[in-house]
Design an enzyme around this catalytic site. Structure first.
Site, PDB file in Angstrom:
ATOM      1  N   GLU A  55       0.829  -1.204   0.000  1.00 14.12           N
ATOM      2  CA  GLU A  55       0.000   0.000   0.000  1.00 14.12           C
ATOM      3  C   GLU A  55       0.866   1.259   0.000  1.00 14.12           C
ATOM      4  O   GLU A  55       0.589   2.208  -0.736  1.00 14.12           O
ATOM      5  CB  GLU A  55      -0.933   0.009   1.220  1.00 14.12           C
ATOM      6  N   CYS A  83      -2.530  -2.351   7.378  1.00 15.34           N
ATOM      7  CA  CYS A  83      -2.071  -2.327   8.765  1.00 15.34           C
ATOM      8  C   CYS A  83      -2.134  -0.889   9.303  1.00 15.34           C
ATOM      9  O   CYS A  83      -2.483   0.046   8.584  1.00 15.34           O
ATOM     10  CB  CYS A  83      -0.650  -2.872   8.852  1.00 15.34           C
TER      11      CYS A  83
END
Length: 139
Positions: A55, A83
């Protein structure tokens, strides 16, 4: 027209490539106005850098390519729930929507540390993005 399943499938391909290199099998895309602006695979182990989550790698590519730190007109797709570290970056860069496939115990939306969705953030941050866990029919 491309839909969420199309983009998640591309993330899965990127995730498999990451896994073959010894990284966690995570792939991510940044999509803007229906087009893929950035794509990345997990690279933490191969680059020996914990911040190289798929990401974040995709966000890094997108901000360079678009020459802006405001990604509010973008959607992030990922094979896995972002996360806490990735959630911070998503919120900071104002990504408006996050679509993921697999939930994770210590993720940024469904865990006890929901940084992706909490309203308890600095005042200059954008509102929380829309968060969608995609359910594929064959699961």
């Amino acid at each position: 027209m491309k839909d969420d399943k199309y983009y998640i499938h591309r993330c899965e391909i990127l995730g498999k490539a990451a896994g073959l290199k010894g990284n966690s099998p995570v792939g991510a895309l940044i999509v803007r106005q229906g087009s893929i602006t950035a794509e990345a695979e997990e690279a933490g182990k191969s680059k020996n850098d914990i911040t190289c989550h798929a990401e974040i790698e995709a966000i890094r590519i997108a901000i360079r390519k678009l020459n802006t730190t405001d990604l509010s007109d973008c959607i992030l797709y990922s094979t896995h729930e972002p996360c806490v570290m990735c959630s911070y970056a998503i919120r900071y860069y104002r990504i408006s929507k996050v679509v993921f496939l697999h939930a994770v115990q210590l993720g940024g939306a469904t865990s006890s540390m929901p940084l992706l969705t909490t309203k308890d953030v600095p005042p200059h941050w954008a509102k929380a993005p829309e968060v969608v866990q995609l359910k594929l029919s064959d699961e």
